[in-house]
Scaffold this motif. Structure first.
Motif, mmCIF file in Angstrom:
data_model
loop_
_atom_site.group_PDB
_atom_site.id
_atom_site.type_symbol
_atom_site.label_atom_id
_atom_site.label_comp_id
_atom_site.label_asym_id
_atom_site.label_seq_id
_atom_site.Cartn_x
_atom_site.Cartn_y
_atom_site.Cartn_z
ATOM 1 N N ALA A 203 8.117 44.521 23.504
ATOM 2 C CA ALA A 203 7.747 45.921 23.740
ATOM 3 C C ALA A 203 8.105 46.781 22.534
ATOM 4 O O ALA A 203 7.351 47.706 22.164
ATOM 5 N N CYS A 204 9.243 46.484 21.891
ATOM 6 C CA CYS A 204 9.627 47.234 20.683
ATOM 7 C C CYS A 204 8.631 46.973 19.557
ATOM 8 O O CYS A 204 8.239 47.910 18.837
ATOM 9 N N TRP A 205 8.222 45.715 19.382
ATOM 10 C CA TRP A 205 7.243 45.414 18.337
ATOM 11 C C TRP A 205 5.927 46.134 18.590
ATOM 12 O O TRP A 205 5.285 46.610 17.662
ATOM 13 N N ASP A 206 5.524 46.237 19.847
ATOM 14 C CA ASP A 206 4.297 46.982 20.176
ATOM 15 C C ASP A 206 4.420 48.436 19.737
ATOM 16 O O ASP A 206 3.469 49.021 19.185
ATOM 17 N N ARG A 207 5.596 49.035 19.976
ATOM 18 C CA ARG A 207 5.801 50.432 19.573
ATOM 19 C C ARG A 207 5.758 50.584 18.052
ATOM 20 O O ARG A 207 5.192 51.556 17.524
ATOM 21 N N LEU A 208 6.351 49.625 17.323
ATOM 22 C CA LEU A 208 6.308 49.692 15.866
ATOM 23 C C LEU A 208 4.870 49.569 15.370
ATOM 24 O O LEU A 208 4.462 50.259 14.426
ATOM 25 N N ARG B 179 10.751 60.679 10.017
ATOM 26 C CA ARG B 179 10.212 60.775 11.374
ATOM 27 C C ARG B 179 10.863 59.724 12.275
ATOM 28 O O ARG B 179 10.694 58.529 12.039
ATOM 29 N N PRO B 180 11.596 60.154 13.300
ATOM 30 C CA PRO B 180 12.222 59.189 14.203
ATOM 31 C C PRO B 180 11.240 58.704 15.264
ATOM 32 O O PRO B 180 10.365 59.450 15.715
ATOM 33 N N LEU B 181 11.379 57.453 15.655
ATOM 34 C CA LEU B 181 10.607 56.886 16.759
ATOM 35 C C LEU B 181 11.611 56.394 17.794
ATOM 36 O O LEU B 181 12.116 55.274 17.700
ATOM 37 N N PRO B 182 11.938 57.232 18.801
ATOM 38 C CA PRO B 182 12.919 56.798 19.794
ATOM 39 C C PRO B 182 12.338 55.735 20.724
ATOM 40 O O PRO B 182 11.218 55.873 21.214
ATOM 41 N N ILE B 183 13.094 54.658 20.939
ATOM 42 C CA ILE B 183 12.683 53.584 21.841
ATOM 43 C C ILE B 183 13.853 53.287 22.773
ATOM 44 O O ILE B 183 14.874 52.758 22.340
ATOM 45 N N VAL C 106 11.693 55.852 11.129
ATOM 46 C CA VAL C 106 12.830 55.040 11.556
ATOM 47 C C VAL C 106 12.806 54.938 13.077
ATOM 48 O O VAL C 106 12.783 55.959 13.771
ATOM 49 N N ALA C 107 12.766 53.715 13.585
ATOM 50 C CA ALA C 107 12.847 53.495 15.027
ATOM 51 C C ALA C 107 14.305 53.574 15.461
ATOM 52 O O ALA C 107 15.182 53.005 14.816
ATOM 53 N N LEU C 108 14.566 54.286 16.537
ATOM 54 C CA LEU C 108 15.912 54.429 17.087
ATOM 55 C C LEU C 108 15.957 53.713 18.423
ATOM 56 O O LEU C 108 15.427 54.195 19.421
ATOM 57 N N LEU C 109 16.564 52.533 18.457
ATOM 58 C CA LEU C 109 16.703 51.791 19.698
ATOM 59 C C LEU C 109 18.021 52.177 20.354
ATOM 60 O O LEU C 109 19.075 52.145 19.706
ATOM 61 N N TYR C 110 17.972 52.528 21.630
ATOM 62 C CA TYR C 110 19.172 52.972 22.330
ATOM 63 C C TYR C 110 19.022 52.689 23.820
ATOM 64 O O TYR C 110 17.903 52.585 24.350
ATOM 65 N N ALA C 111 20.137 52.553 24.509
ATOM 66 C CA ALA C 111 20.152 52.400 25.960
ATOM 67 C C ALA C 111 20.292 53.781 26.607
ATOM 68 O O ALA C 111 20.757 54.735 25.967
#
Length: 358
Positions: free
Chosen positions: A82-87, A62-66, A37-42
């Motif tokens: 940039a988020c898509w690259d991380r995924l 497994r978390p993926l912090p972004i 699970v990707a976690l998008l946060y500021a």
């Protein structure tokens, strides 16, 4: 965890909006079967994202912090890319998911990232602002901004569920809570006048996130939006009423370079919409004036720069509700009676703007 209110959102892909306190410990299982699970946060929400990541890891996910920029700076195509690259680097599949932690900007971005990755993966907004809870997180509208305007690129992609953890509001400054209340007031004018009565009776309790009045206001506003979007996901008809006050609001935001709070722009937009309907002969004077008094009671702005009108009008002409060269505005034919004003002439628009000019 206290009592959780579940507000259903219907349609092709039904889901629930969960409202309560301390909902993230443990987190609800809204993405069953996901291994990543990707976690998008500021940046201001790093501690919350880290804590949620640990709880997910304890549950075998497994978390993926972004980390993404704060506020409207997050809603850019470069950030989404940039988020898509991380995924891609993490090997995310359609079984995995995205969680957006934050206010309306981050949840808009997270939903858009999820909508586009592999043509659509599951996502969950964890709304941490009042604006996010009552507006951006509910309804499945996702998007980013461009040079031409706000939210002009996006997708309709309903979430798997929405988490409105009221305890995340406790640390927010009163000014930010009041700004989010503009969207709540909007719901009062278009559908639920009890909202207006609660705000007008005691504005201070409306922005106290620990009290029962604020919770009732949030739940009422979420129900208004849930009822509307359940029957019109893609904004092809009745959903347009949720844009009440937003045509001018989005133009103000663009002119301001997105430095104004969204709720402040909506407050001015609501006053403008009331005056426009009054001058068009659609709305009685008392209800039109009530727009001004309701937002003023919360300490929100009721006007904008007089000299900005030419730029605002040009920006409104590319509003999403426009059809061809005709502007369309959501107005009221009476309290809780939203309708469309199509193709008003420029002089009427300008006359209404003079009522909110300063």
């Amino acid at each position: 965890m206290d009592e959780v209110t579940r507000i259903p959102v219907g349609g092709e892909r039904p889901y629930d909006v969960l409202v309560g306190r301390d909902l993230l410990d443990p987190p609800p299982r809204l993405l069953p079967g996901a291994t990543r699970v990707a976690l998008l946060y500021a940046p201001p929400l790093k501690a919350l994202a880290d804590a949620l990541g640990e709880r997910l890891r304890a549950a075998g996910v497994r978390p993926l912090p972004i980390e993404v920029p704060d506020a409207e700076a997050a809603k850019r195509v470069e950030v989404a890319a940039a988020c898509w690259d991380r995924l891609g680097e993490a090997g995310f599949t359609r079984d995995d998911g995205v969680i957006g932690i934050g206010g309306g900007a981050v949840t808009d971005l997270a939903g858009f990232v999820a909508a586009c990755w592999l043509r659509g993966v599951r996502w969950v907004p964890v709304a941490t602002s009042l604006l996010g809870m009552v507006d951006a997180a509910v309804g499945g509208k996702t998007g980013i901004n461009t040079a031409a305007g706000k939210n002009l690129v996006g997708a309709f992609h309903p979430p798997a569920g929405v988490i409105c953890d009221l305890s995340t509001l406790d640390s927010l400054p009163p000014a930010e809570l009041a700004a989010g209340m503009a969207e709540v007031v909007k719901c009062g004018f278009i559908a639920d006048p009890v909202i207006l009565e609660l705000v007008e009776r005691d504005p201070a309790t409306a922005v106290d996130p620990t009290g029962p009045v604020a919770r009732e206001l949030i739940e009422r506003a979420v129900r208004v939006k849930a009822d509307v979007v359940s029957g019109d996901l893609r904004e092809s008809g009745v959903r347009e009423v949720l844009n009440y006050g937003h045509t001018l609001a989005h133009a103000i935001e663009k002119v301001e370079g997105y430095r104004w709070r969204h709720g402040h722009a909506v407050a001015v937009g609501l006053v403008y919409a009331g005056e426009l309907a009054r001058l068009a002969g659609r709305l009685d004077e008392a209800t039109a004036r009530r727009h001004r008094s309701a937002v003023a009671a919360l300490g929100l702005p009721t006007g904008y720069r007089a000299d900005a009108w030419p730029e605002l009008l040009a920006t409104m002409r590319v509003d999403k509700k426009a059809r061809g060269d005709k502007l369309r505005f959501v107005v009221l034919d009476g309290l809780a009676r939203p309708a469309i004003l199509e193709g008003p002439d420029d002089e009427l628009l300008h006359a209404a703007y003079r009522e909110v000019s300063r």
